[in-house]
Write a protein that holds these residues in place. Structure first.
Motif, PDB file in Angstrom:
ATOM      1  N   LEU A   3      41.102  40.215  12.174  1.00 45.10           N
ATOM      2  CA  LEU A   3      40.396  38.959  11.951  1.00 45.10           C
ATOM      3  C   LEU A   3      41.371  37.918  11.417  1.00 45.10           C
ATOM      4  O   LEU A   3      42.267  38.229  10.632  1.00 45.10           O
ATOM      5  CB  LEU A   3      39.262  39.147  10.941  1.00 45.10           C
ATOM      6  N   LEU A   4      41.186  36.674  11.855  1.00 41.57           N
ATOM      7  CA  LEU A   4      41.930  35.563  11.281  1.00 41.57           C
ATOM      8  C   LEU A   4      40.893  34.573  10.766  1.00 41.57           C
ATOM      9  O   LEU A   4      39.983  34.180  11.485  1.00 41.57           O
ATOM     10  CB  LEU A   4      42.836  34.922  12.327  1.00 41.57           C
ATOM     11  N   ILE A   5      41.043  34.232   9.493  1.00 39.23           N
ATOM     12  CA  ILE A   5      40.045  33.400   8.820  1.00 39.23           C
ATOM     13  C   ILE A   5      40.595  31.981   8.678  1.00 39.23           C
ATOM     14  O   ILE A   5      41.751  31.795   8.281  1.00 39.23           O
ATOM     15  CB  ILE A   5      39.732  33.966   7.408  1.00 39.23           C
ATOM     16  N   GLY A   6      39.767  30.986   9.010  1.00 38.23           N
ATOM     17  CA  GLY A   6      40.131  29.583   8.790  1.00 38.23           C
ATOM     18  C   GLY A   6      39.245  29.012   7.695  1.00 38.23           C
ATOM     19  O   GLY A   6      38.017  29.059   7.802  1.00 38.23           O
ATOM     20  N   HIS A   7      39.877  28.524   6.630  1.00 43.49           N
ATOM     21  CA  HIS A   7      39.107  27.993   5.503  1.00 43.49           C
ATOM     22  C   HIS A   7      38.911  26.486   5.623  1.00 43.49           C
ATOM     23  O   HIS A   7      39.623  25.815   6.357  1.00 43.49           O
ATOM     24  CB  HIS A   7      39.808  28.329   4.181  1.00 43.49           C
ATOM     25  N   GLN A   8      37.949  25.983   4.873  1.00 39.92           N
ATOM     26  CA  GLN A   8      37.676  24.534   4.834  1.00 39.92           C
ATOM     27  C   GLN A   8      37.357  24.014   6.230  1.00 39.92           C
ATOM     28  O   GLN A   8      37.808  22.945   6.632  1.00 39.92           O
ATOM     29  CB  GLN A   8      38.894  23.775   4.259  1.00 39.92           C
ATOM     30  N   MET A   9      36.573  24.761   6.980  1.00 46.10           N
ATOM     31  CA  MET A   9      36.369  24.390   8.379  1.00 46.10           C
ATOM     32  C   MET A   9      34.955  23.913   8.701  1.00 46.10           C
ATOM     33  O   MET A   9      34.452  24.119   9.793  1.00 46.10           O
ATOM     34  CB  MET A   9      36.796  25.531   9.296  1.00 46.10           C
ATOM     35  N   GLY A  10      34.351  23.188   7.755  1.00 38.31           N
ATOM     36  CA  GLY A  10      32.996  22.707   8.011  1.00 38.31           C
ATOM     37  C   GLY A  10      32.901  21.295   8.553  1.00 38.31           C
ATOM     38  O   GLY A  10      31.890  20.932   9.144  1.00 38.31           O
ATOM     39  N   ALA A  11      33.934  20.478   8.356  1.00 32.56           N
ATOM     40  CA  ALA A  11      33.795  19.054   8.685  1.00 32.56           C
ATOM     41  C   ALA A  11      34.616  18.678   9.901  1.00 32.56           C
ATOM     42  O   ALA A  11      35.817  18.943   9.961  1.00 32.56           O
ATOM     43  CB  ALA A  11      34.228  18.207   7.487  1.00 32.56           C
ATOM     44  N   TYR A  12      33.977  18.042  10.860  1.00 30.72           N
ATOM     45  CA  TYR A  12      34.645  17.554  12.075  1.00 30.72           C
ATOM     46  C   TYR A  12      35.387  18.683  12.794  1.00 30.72           C
ATOM     47  O   TYR A  12      36.511  18.519  13.250  1.00 30.72           O
ATOM     48  CB  TYR A  12      35.581  16.373  11.748  1.00 30.72           C
ATOM     49  N   THR A  13      34.767  19.854  12.816  1.00 25.27           N
ATOM     50  CA  THR A  13      35.349  21.006  13.521  1.00 25.27           C
ATOM     51  C   THR A  13      34.482  21.287  14.746  1.00 25.27           C
ATOM     52  O   THR A  13      34.774  20.799  15.837  1.00 25.27           O
ATOM     53  CB  THR A  13      35.418  22.222  12.584  1.00 25.27           C
ATOM     54  N   ALA A  14      33.378  22.014  14.527  1.00 29.39           N
ATOM     55  CA  ALA A  14      32.441  22.248  15.626  1.00 29.39           C
ATOM     56  C   ALA A  14      31.880  20.930  16.157  1.00 29.39           C
ATOM     57  O   ALA A  14      31.465  20.839  17.309  1.00 29.39           O
ATOM     58  CB  ALA A  14      31.299  23.149  15.156  1.00 29.39           C
ATOM     59  N   ALA A  15      31.884  19.891  15.308  1.00 28.71           N
ATOM     60  CA  ALA A  15      31.327  18.595  15.700  1.00 28.71           C
ATOM     61  C   ALA A  15      32.029  18.034  16.934  1.00 28.71           C
ATOM     62  O   ALA A  15      31.427  17.315  17.721  1.00 28.71           O
ATOM     63  CB  ALA A  15      31.434  17.604  14.546  1.00 28.71           C
ATOM     64  N   THR A  16      33.297  18.380  17.110  1.00 27.38           N
ATOM     65  CA  THR A  16      34.041  17.801  18.235  1.00 27.38           C
ATOM     66  C   THR A  16      34.448  18.864  19.260  1.00 27.38           C
ATOM     67  O   THR A  16      35.307  18.630  20.093  1.00 27.38           O
ATOM     68  CB  THR A  16      35.312  17.073  17.732  1.00 27.38           C
TER      69      THR A  16
END
Lengths: 287, 395
Positions: free
Chosen positions: B356-369
């Motif tokens: 697994l590779l974890i990406g942190h702080q990924m709530g803003a303008y991520t899935a949105a675009t």
């Protein structure tokens, strides 16, 4: 405790306590809610705006139905555009009319009103004189105008406000097609908003609907939950005598029908055409 | 010879973390990979922290930052408002029975249909920044309240605080006058200092200047300006150095304390609220060694959850549960495109397929675009209530 806040205006709004939610849905056409309020009974809202409440609907429906029909004096065929809650057909069918066509855009409104606002239609949807058509009111009058079907003596536009699905019912073309669906001495009336807050609406209607009719005027009634004072109803006809029926004429018809109204009576009928200066000036600035 | 792979020096967490690893593995076992894990507790804590840091300010979540129904539900439960910019965002809120009364429409440029849709939905606050937009509101003037968006050029910072939208401060008085003549109620000003600010100095400068502008106008206006929307700009902690929002907001509080007490204050936080609330979980789907680099191919990338690296110029901290010698590595996304690289030349322990590779702080303008490129399915968003603190780098 849940509350409903109306979303009509930015700076002011009326708020209702929701004592019991009966129904809420986002239909294909609009966002519909029916809930109970201790003071007002059942309340129906569309797109965040109060459409009707059990407590004060009688004022609106009586005035939009009885004024044109009594003024006409011999209405046999009536067209109602909108009015899915059933209150308008209830009042219209109290008259000895032969036929009523109701065109409502949203079947869900009719279904929900029959189930949750049964006092509005009070069985009127079962009346054999009624032909309920689920269609866009604009498309209906457009097609009807070009058909050879019999004209209507009275057309009542019981619509939502001019933002949303009711939008087309406030256009030049709608008034023009509707006019062609009317008999020569026919009368058209429409819901026209509360001019204290919606001054532009009365002006726009005067300009647009006024092109079609020799007598273009408004009459009014105060409906508490359409707050802001008087609501106006637009009045259009080529029969220049219709607006000034004598009190005796109206009284005779009214008595003959033995109507158990709660707002309408012949005196109110005549008085409703008297407009306050601020209303007059909103469509006739020189008044 | 130019190095085609500049060194990626983003925060990288390595090594054993059995609790975190087990947590993410369990989620992947249940929901598959890739995932976006929304931690409700973090979002709630963030909202409350910002509320506490700006107690006089009503918070309107910037839906554009992450227009996910689960996030809307949580903000709704917290009693927050919503900053919306399109009919699509309204429809999302309507699905959750959020009243238009709790929204402000903040896109300065609108088609007539968008204004009508906004009104139908129940939004009555609209933002404009020029006379053309003002005129569009004339047919609806009895219903709407307008905020004028102002952009300030800072003499000290020589920074254009707002590039795409916003009128110049010296246009404000004239626009208010035009609005008055048209019968449209301007109720206040709004500004945006930009996203991801390092400190609140721009906010403070803008608040002070808006205060002066509004007071000047109010000396003559018959309908006073009384709303100030201080926009967003509250940062996310992409460096994982810890973020003290109370300290960040302290100068803003001081500036706001100068304003008349009856003014209504609004903010539009997006990034600050949702960035730390969402964690990306991806799986190493393939690996190879090419030109001396370890290449790892993930099941999510630049065209998906990591799209913010492109559109938002963000660099997200990564975490792997391996240790050992750090080897020059390239972390690539799943599409066939060569631009689909999450990290170029990052020094990382050797990974294996299935890691697994974890990406942190990924709530803003991520899935949105995110895009539909290669028809690769979206990372699924799952909601957890996890007590685990988000990682902070200690050095």
């Amino acid at each position: 405790m849940k509350h409903f806040k109306e979303t009509l205006y930015d700076a002011v709004c009326q708020e209702f306590r929701i004592d019991k939610m009966y129904f809420e849905s986002k239909t294909a056409h609009q966002h519909l809610m029916i809930f109970h309020n201790a003071q007002l009974g059942r309340v129906m809202t569309l797109d965040g705006v109060v459409q009707t409440t059990e407590a004060d609907e009688f004022i609106y429906h009586e005035m939009l139905a009885h004024v044109p029909i009594f003024a006409h004096g011999n209405a046999k065929r009536v067209l109602i555009v909108g009015g899915g809650d059933g209150g308008m057909i209830r009042e219209v069918l109290k008259h000895p009319v032969e036929h009523v066509t109701q065109v409502e855009i949203d079947q869900a409104v009719v279904d929900m009103a029959i189930e949750y606002l049964p006092n509005h239609s009070n069985g009127a949807y079962q009346d054999p004189r009624l032909n309920l058509v689920i269609a866009d009111g604009f498309d209906f009058v457009k097609q009807y105008a070009d058909s050879n079907q019999p004209s209507f003596d009275v057309i009542i536009s019981d619509s939502t406000d001019p933002i949303g699905p009711g939008e087309v019912l406030f256009t030049d073309n709608f008034y023009a097609y509707a006019k062609r669906c009317l008999t020569p001495n026919g009368i058209m009336v429409t819901q026209n908003g509360v001019p204290f807050f919606q001054q532009d609406e009365i002006q726009t209607t005067y300009e647009r609907m006024g092109q079609q009719f020799a007598d273009m005027h408004f009459y009014c009634a105060p409906i508490p939950t359409y707050y802001g004072g008087f609501m106006t109803f637009a009045w259009g006809t080529d029969d220049l005598t219709a607006r000034t029926r004598s009190a005796d004429d109206l009284q005779e018809q009214f008595d003959a029908l033995n109507l158990d109204t709660r707002y309408y009576n012949p005196e109110i009928h005549q008085a409703a055409f008297a407009l306050p200066q601020y209303v007059k000036r909103s469509f006739k600035p020189e008044s | 010879m130019n190095n085609p792979h500049p060194i990626d020096a983003r925060p990288l967490i390595t090594g054993d973390d059995p609790a975190a690893q087990a947590h993410y593995q369990k989620l992947v076992a249940e929901y598959g990979s890739p995932l976006l894990v929304l931690n409700r507790r973090v979002l709630q804590a963030r909202f409350k922290a910002l509320q506490a840091a700006l107690p006089e300010v009503d918070l309107y979540y910037a839906v554009k930052a992450h227009p996910d129904p689960e996030i809307i539900k949580i903000i709704d439960q917290l009693g927050g408002g919503f900053d919306i910019a399109s009919a699509g965002e309204m429809s999302l809120l309507l699905d959750h029975k959020v009243s238009g009364r709790r929204t402000i429409h903040t896109h300065p440029i609108k088609k007539d249909q968008e204004i009508r849709d906004g009104l139908r939905f129940g939004a009555t606050t609209f933002v404009i920044d020029n006379a053309h937009e003002l005129k569009k509101l004339v047919p609806y003037r009895s219903r709407v309240g307008v905020l004028l968006r102002v952009s300030f050029r800072s003499a000290s910072a020589i920074v254009d605080l707002s590039k795409k939208f916003g009128c110049a401060p010296d246009e404000v008085a004239d626009l208010v006058q035009q609005a008055n003549a048209l019968g449209i109620h301007v109720k206040g000003l709004s500004f945006h200092v930009g996203s991801q600010c390092n400190d609140a100095s721009k906010h403070v400068e803008a608040i002070t200047r808006c205060h002066a502008l509004m007071q000047e106008i109010n000396t003559t206006a018959n309908k006073p300006l009384s709303v100030l929307d201080i926009g967003g700009g509250f940062p996310a902690d992409y460096a994982l150095q810890g973020l003290d929002i109370d300290a960040f907001c302290a100068p803003i509080r001081t500036a706001l304390a100068e304003l008349p007490k009856d003014w209504h204050l609004i903010a539009e936080p997006g990034r600050y609220l949702v960035a730390p609330s969402v964690t990306s979980v991806t799986t190493v789907a393939g690996k190879s060694v090419r030109n001396g680099f370890r290449w790892y191919y993930l099941d999510d990338g630049i065209y998906g959850s990591y799209s913010g690296q492109l559109f938002d110029h963000a660099t997200y901290p990564l975490q792997v549960f391996r240790d050992g010698e750090r080897l020059p590595s390239i972390i690539a996304g799943p599409t066939c495109d060569s631009i689909d690289v999450v990290a170029e030349n990052i020094a990382m322990p050797e990974l294996e397929i299935g890691d697994l590779l974890i990406g942190h702080q990924m709530g803003a303008y991520t899935a949105a675009t995110k895009t539909r490129f290669n028809s690769i399915p979206d990372a699924r968003l799952v909601v957890v209530d996890h007590p685990q603190e988000r990682p902070v780098l200690s050095d």
